[in-house]
Motif scaffolding. Structure first.
Motif, PDB file in Angstrom:
ATOM      1  N   TYR A   7     -15.496  16.103   5.741  1.00 52.66           N
ATOM      2  CA  TYR A   7     -16.755  15.691   5.135  1.00 52.66           C
ATOM      3  C   TYR A   7     -16.519  15.027   3.777  1.00 52.66           C
ATOM      4  O   TYR A   7     -17.070  13.968   3.498  1.00 52.66           O
ATOM      5  CB  TYR A   7     -17.672  16.913   5.000  1.00 52.66           C
ATOM      6  CG  TYR A   7     -18.975  16.605   4.321  1.00 52.66           C
ATOM      7  CD1 TYR A   7     -20.030  16.067   5.046  1.00 52.66           C
ATOM      8  CD2 TYR A   7     -19.156  16.843   2.962  1.00 52.66           C
ATOM      9  CE1 TYR A   7     -21.239  15.766   4.432  1.00 52.66           C
ATOM     10  CE2 TYR A   7     -20.354  16.542   2.348  1.00 52.66           C
ATOM     11  CZ  TYR A   7     -21.389  16.012   3.078  1.00 52.66           C
ATOM     12  OH  TYR A   7     -22.567  15.716   2.465  1.00 52.66           O
ATOM     13  N   GLU A   8     -15.701  15.656   2.951  1.00 50.24           N
ATOM     14  CA  GLU A   8     -15.457  15.136   1.609  1.00 50.24           C
ATOM     15  C   GLU A   8     -14.814  13.755   1.647  1.00 50.24           C
ATOM     16  O   GLU A   8     -15.119  12.889   0.828  1.00 50.24           O
ATOM     17  CB  GLU A   8     -14.567  16.102   0.810  1.00 50.24           C
ATOM     18  CG  GLU A   8     -15.242  17.421   0.472  1.00 50.24           C
ATOM     19  CD  GLU A   8     -15.249  18.428   1.629  1.00 50.24           C
ATOM     20  OE1 GLU A   8     -14.567  18.192   2.664  1.00 50.24           O
ATOM     21  OE2 GLU A   8     -15.949  19.433   1.512  1.00 50.24           O
ATOM     22  N   GLU A   9     -13.917  13.542   2.598  1.00 50.34           N
ATOM     23  CA  GLU A   9     -13.284  12.237   2.745  1.00 50.34           C
ATOM     24  C   GLU A   9     -14.314  11.181   3.142  1.00 50.34           C
ATOM     25  O   GLU A   9     -14.293  10.058   2.627  1.00 50.34           O
ATOM     26  CB  GLU A   9     -12.187  12.293   3.812  1.00 50.34           C
ATOM     27  CG  GLU A   9     -10.992  13.152   3.437  1.00 50.34           C
ATOM     28  CD  GLU A   9     -10.034  13.310   4.592  1.00 50.34           C
ATOM     29  OE1 GLU A   9      -8.856  12.962   4.422  1.00 50.34           O
ATOM     30  OE2 GLU A   9     -10.460  13.781   5.670  1.00 50.34           O
ATOM     31  N   GLU A  13     -15.411   7.803   1.090  1.00 53.51           N
ATOM     32  CA  GLU A  13     -15.413   6.470   1.708  1.00 53.51           C
ATOM     33  C   GLU A  13     -16.771   5.802   1.536  1.00 53.51           C
ATOM     34  O   GLU A  13     -16.856   4.613   1.214  1.00 53.51           O
ATOM     35  CB  GLU A  13     -15.077   6.561   3.191  1.00 53.51           C
ATOM     36  CG  GLU A  13     -13.610   6.740   3.473  1.00 53.51           C
ATOM     37  CD  GLU A  13     -12.811   5.479   3.194  1.00 53.51           C
ATOM     38  OE1 GLU A  13     -13.292   4.367   3.465  1.00 53.51           O
ATOM     39  OE2 GLU A  13     -11.690   5.626   2.676  1.00 53.51           O
ATOM     40  N   LEU A  14     -17.839   6.573   1.772  1.00 52.75           N
ATOM     41  CA  LEU A  14     -19.190   6.033   1.596  1.00 52.75           C
ATOM     42  C   LEU A  14     -19.417   5.586   0.158  1.00 52.75           C
ATOM     43  O   LEU A  14     -19.988   4.527  -0.091  1.00 52.75           O
ATOM     44  CB  LEU A  14     -20.239   7.066   1.998  1.00 52.75           C
ATOM     45  CG  LEU A  14     -20.475   7.221   3.486  1.00 52.75           C
ATOM     46  CD1 LEU A  14     -21.307   8.466   3.770  1.00 52.75           C
ATOM     47  CD2 LEU A  14     -21.146   5.995   4.054  1.00 52.75           C
ATOM     48  N   GLU A  15     -18.979   6.408  -0.789  1.00 57.95           N
ATOM     49  CA  GLU A  15     -19.137   6.052  -2.198  1.00 57.95           C
ATOM     50  C   GLU A  15     -18.384   4.763  -2.525  1.00 57.95           C
ATOM     51  O   GLU A  15     -18.884   3.920  -3.276  1.00 57.95           O
ATOM     52  CB  GLU A  15     -18.659   7.194  -3.089  1.00 57.95           C
ATOM     53  CG  GLU A  15     -19.588   8.388  -3.058  1.00 57.95           C
ATOM     54  CD  GLU A  15     -19.036   9.613  -3.774  1.00 57.95           C
ATOM     55  OE1 GLU A  15     -17.812   9.665  -4.053  1.00 57.95           O
ATOM     56  OE2 GLU A  15     -19.828  10.527  -4.042  1.00 57.95           O
ATOM     57  N   ALA A  16     -17.197   4.600  -1.949  1.00 52.39           N
ATOM     58  CA  ALA A  16     -16.421   3.383  -2.187  1.00 52.39           C
ATOM     59  C   ALA A  16     -17.144   2.157  -1.628  1.00 52.39           C
ATOM     60  O   ALA A  16     -17.165   1.100  -2.263  1.00 52.39           O
ATOM     61  CB  ALA A  16     -15.032   3.521  -1.557  1.00 52.39           C
ATOM     62  N   LEU A  41     -19.845   6.677   9.211  1.00 51.07           N
ATOM     63  CA  LEU A  41     -19.553   7.754   8.272  1.00 51.07           C
ATOM     64  C   LEU A  41     -20.792   8.617   8.029  1.00 51.07           C
ATOM     65  O   LEU A  41     -20.697   9.842   7.943  1.00 51.07           O
ATOM     66  CB  LEU A  41     -19.039   7.189   6.948  1.00 51.07           C
ATOM     67  CG  LEU A  41     -17.641   6.577   6.986  1.00 51.07           C
ATOM     68  CD1 LEU A  41     -17.385   5.756   5.725  1.00 51.07           C
ATOM     69  CD2 LEU A  41     -16.590   7.658   7.147  1.00 51.07           C
ATOM     70  N   ILE A  42     -21.940   7.979   7.913  1.00 51.88           N
ATOM     71  CA  ILE A  42     -23.190   8.731   7.722  1.00 51.88           C
ATOM     72  C   ILE A  42     -23.459   9.627   8.912  1.00 51.88           C
ATOM     73  O   ILE A  42     -23.815  10.801   8.756  1.00 51.88           O
ATOM     74  CB  ILE A  42     -24.368   7.768   7.462  1.00 51.88           C
ATOM     75  CG1 ILE A  42     -24.207   7.114   6.095  1.00 51.88           C
ATOM     76  CG2 ILE A  42     -25.709   8.483   7.574  1.00 51.88           C
ATOM     77  CD1 ILE A  42     -25.128   5.938   5.846  1.00 51.88           C
ATOM     78  N   LYS A  43     -23.244   9.119  10.115  1.00 53.46           N
ATOM     79  CA  LYS A  43     -23.440   9.930  11.325  1.00 53.46           C
ATOM     80  C   LYS A  43     -22.472  11.103  11.331  1.00 53.46           C
ATOM     81  O   LYS A  43     -22.853  12.237  11.618  1.00 53.46           O
ATOM     82  CB  LYS A  43     -23.268   9.093  12.581  1.00 53.46           C
ATOM     83  CG  LYS A  43     -23.502   9.906  13.851  1.00 53.46           C
ATOM     84  CD  LYS A  43     -23.340   9.094  15.092  1.00 53.46           C
ATOM     85  CE  LYS A  43     -23.548   9.842  16.375  1.00 53.46           C
ATOM     86  NZ  LYS A  43     -23.532  11.272  16.399  1.00 53.46           N
TER      87      LYS A  43
END
Length: 66
Positions: A7-9, A13-16, A41-43
């Motif tokens: 999850y944290e990864e 990735e989403l933040e990037a 990633l959101i899913k």
């Protein structure tokens, strides 16, 4: 993107992706690809949160029955 991503990864990735979008660092083709990746990633994050929520509820309900 691997299904075994933590999850944290996924959040990192989403933040990037968001940072690159906000800073206009992506051309139109890259933007489309990164948005597709963000959608996956959101899913993944939503699925992990839902699964964790269900596990917590089961654990709490099991404690109440004892």
């Amino acid at each position: 993107m691997a299904k075994t991503m933590k999850y944290e990864e996924a959040v990192r990735e989403l933040e990037a992706i968001v940072d690159k979008l906000e800073n206009d660092e992506l051309d139109i083709d890259s933007m489309a690809e990164r948005l597709k990746e963000a959608q996956k990633l959101i899913k993944l994050c939503k699925d992990k949160l839902t699964k964790t929520d269900e596990e917590i509820k089961k654990l709490l309900n099991g404690d109440e029955k004892q």
